[in-house]
Design an enzyme around this catalytic site. Sequence first.
Site, PDB file in Angstrom:
ATOM      1  N   ASP A 457       0.861  -1.183   0.000  1.00 21.14           N
ATOM      2  CA  ASP A 457       0.000   0.000   0.000  1.00 21.14           C
ATOM      3  C   ASP A 457       0.901   1.236   0.000  1.00 21.14           C
ATOM      4  O   ASP A 457       2.023   1.181  -0.510  1.00 21.14           O
ATOM      5  CB  ASP A 457      -0.939  -0.021   1.213  1.00 21.14           C
ATOM      6  CG  ASP A 457      -2.263   0.669   0.940  1.00 21.14           C
ATOM      7  OD1 ASP A 457      -2.250   1.890   0.658  1.00 21.14           O
ATOM      8  OD2 ASP A 457      -3.319   0.018   1.010  1.00 21.14           O
ATOM      9  N   HIS A 499      -3.876   6.209   3.483  1.00 23.15           N
ATOM     10  CA  HIS A 499      -4.598   5.042   2.967  1.00 23.15           C
ATOM     11  C   HIS A 499      -3.944   3.752   3.460  1.00 23.15           C
ATOM     12  O   HIS A 499      -4.636   2.809   3.846  1.00 23.15           O
ATOM     13  CB  HIS A 499      -4.616   5.069   1.444  1.00 23.15           C
ATOM     14  CG  HIS A 499      -5.404   3.952   0.833  1.00 23.15           C
ATOM     15  ND1 HIS A 499      -4.847   2.742   0.483  1.00 23.15           N
ATOM     16  CD2 HIS A 499      -6.715   3.864   0.506  1.00 23.15           C
ATOM     17  CE1 HIS A 499      -5.776   1.960  -0.026  1.00 23.15           C
ATOM     18  NE2 HIS A 499      -6.918   2.610  -0.028  1.00 23.15           N
ATOM     19  N   SER A 689     -11.285  -1.068  -0.646  1.00 23.60           N
ATOM     20  CA  SER A 689     -10.091  -0.941   0.202  1.00 23.60           C
ATOM     21  C   SER A 689     -10.356  -1.468   1.594  1.00 23.60           C
ATOM     22  O   SER A 689      -9.465  -2.038   2.232  1.00 23.60           O
ATOM     23  CB  SER A 689      -9.668   0.525   0.300  1.00 23.60           C
ATOM     24  OG  SER A 689      -9.024   0.949  -0.864  1.00 23.60           O
TER      25      SER A 689
END
Length: 867
Positions: A457, A499, A689
């Site tokens: 990520d 994120h 996600s």
Amino acid sequence: MSKGYSLHIGLNKIDKQHYSDVPFLKAAVADAEFWKEFAEQSGYSARHFHDEEATASAVLATLNDYAGKMAPGDILLLTYAGHGSQIANEKAVGLDNERFDQTWCLYDRELLDDELFEAFRAFREGTRILIVSDSCHSGTIARVVPDAQNLSQHLAAGLEKAAGARGMRSRKLPLANEQDVLSLYGETVYAPVQKRFRTKAQAADVKAAVKLLAACQDDQTTFDGDKNGVFTESFIGLFRKASTRKKNAPELIDAIRERYYYPRPNFFEYGAIIPAFDTAFPFKIDIPDAAVVTGKRSPDLKPRPVGRRLTKEEEWDEVKVKRNAQLLITWKTPPAGDITPGNDMEILEKGADFLLVELKDTPHEHSWSAAHALQQSLQQAGMEAVVEPDLSVTPAQDKRATREADANNPDYIREWPPAMGDAAIGWHLGDTHSQLAKATEEVRATPGAHVRIAHLDTGYIPKHPALPENLDYQLQRSFVSKENPAVAEDKPESGQDGHGLGTMVLLAGGKVSKDQTFGEYEGYIGGAPVATVIPCRISESVVIMNDRTFAEAIDYAIANGCEVVSMSMAGKPSQRMAKAVNRAYEAGVVIVSAASNCWYKGTGALLPKCVLFPAAFERVIAATGAMHDHRPYDVDFLREGSERAISTQYMQGSWGPASRMTRALAGYTPNTPWASTVHPFVRSGGGTSSATPQVAAAAALYIARHREEMEKKGYYEEGKKWMKVEAVRHALYTSAAKGDIFPDWKKYYGNGILRAWDALQVPVAEPAALTQSPSAESTWWGVVEIVGSFFKRRKLFRSSEPKPSAEALATELLHLLQTDPQFYEIFSRIDLSNPVEMEATIGQPEFRDKVLASPYASAWLKEAIQM
């Protein structure tokens, strides 16, 4: 009230006696006619000169007339379409940046830029001048052979050759004609004109506010089309959209750069500073404070880079990620000597057999045009290399559209269940949903249970209270160019607000207290908090899917004993990506990847509504989305009467087609907890996600719980490790909630909705019950071979000219299906593994016409699609 005046010059033909029989153009007069009609519709008092009418004296006299008429606040629109050239000047060193006078080729002679500057000096302070020049400005492209070591020159040469080979007419006065003009008239016509300006700087003392929108950079050529020049044609397309009328001059050039790759349009300005002119639609006549001058711009005539940015109005109706193209150059034989990037590129990484370069001010959508052109020019210079795009960029996401909602408004997204009060943070872990909390308890009770997960990520944010207890700081790794490889920390200022942090905490987050969760939850917040997690930073932004860093991170995960990979990202496929998936599968590593998301607000979907790659490979688990009420994370299942406000409310999960759902499994989203940087958590985690780390956590828990049994069955032995992947998937798929919880489960979820504890109760499948999934590489390359064989029968491959391989063009076409919105519907339903369906689709005239009309398709692909 301000008044508008305009002059529109278009020359398809120029005096053969003066220019030595220069080739005629086809579309320049049509350009002038378009601009005149546009100007009159916009309220301008317009004049025009075509062909023989467009003499130097006529143009200068008209400008002089306008200068006398125009009062402060008025605007002049001056457009030119025709040939351009240059003449060397002899000004004192330091007086101007340029050593050439740029020219417009009017009918009887070339008009020097110094003559235009002189004409502009006659305009009063507070007037505005807007110039649209659809011509070439420099002769530097006349070099025949690029510098063998200069990549930018190779790129320009390849692009120019491609355009010329496809019948496009350059608006650059040919070199032979330039030389004839100077030989015949240099001393008698042009030297006397240049002498008048030898001691005067260009654009000095211009009191009007001047802005130039030019078709190309000073070292490029622009092209004549069948109906219009490529630059004017782009304006015509833009003006059809109402939002265009809200753009200022730099934003217009920025928008045109999105429409075609080569040449790159240019913008510069000088003279008075009129703030209202700077911010308004530049063609608008009547604007507030049109005559208010606040200063002066120095006449710096160097091309000014245009920042790639969005206007407020574009943020949701035309959402794009402004990202430069990156190309990976892999040498078959490394060249001798140093390779230099040139003016248009930057070298990001350099290895023994590769270069990674970024193309300045080149939209990522046009990567393939650049890749093909560069490879062809290098090949002609005897430098064998494979040149491929390195980035896959998801539109519709930047700091205005992050996965989590506004951290300053941390409540649940009311449009999606659960609304505030229906649930508490951590609901997704419960027995009626993913069962991850109960599954974790069972694994904790298993002696010696352990497992290692690679988290691919944007990295993590240090010191967050919910970071995994077993986060492996020693093995953390960044694969992003120019970063310290030993540090996988995220950069919150990137606009994504962590994120990587959000997905990592959902994957394996540690204990949290009620004071960190608005009084709603305490306990372990991650799906598999017992797991060791290795953070792998493969991108600085969740919107960037880089197959090179993905492949490197997969190999790193394999080398460091990871048995599960969790990646909440999606993008476009490549051979590199497919081979990495195969290596992981054969090493017994379970890859869980987000199916992808799409948006439904505004002018239409901003991404294909289907499973993207690598989730679409059959050796990967594609994580789709199910909501709190077990219905699909899809706009069709929103709460009735919901208010739809801007933000992640407009994001929905992707699914389908059926051919890409055979290995899919749903996790829960949206309104899952999301680790944040303002609050410890917000309640509004969303997208696939959030679903992905739940599925990955369940896979890791199964391995930790059943390791001994799988070892006994030989699933850790070389050649049999793929069986471990299939055994884990068998357990997850067979235990998943299906028709008893949602009738149409197969369509949206593939194999159902995750039930982690139920999966632990499934015994490890026997070897005879397991079937090896098709190779990702063969599946992907099979698609490319199908399309490639189609191309080999088409027009491009009947030519002896150098050309990209059919396989490269096939890859470009499949990327185009995910780049250009006009193909989203096709890509969302087509079975990529069905050769009959694939060839039938790309052979349709309607499909061909879409490719030919696409601004993102390279010239080679457009030729290859034709008979």
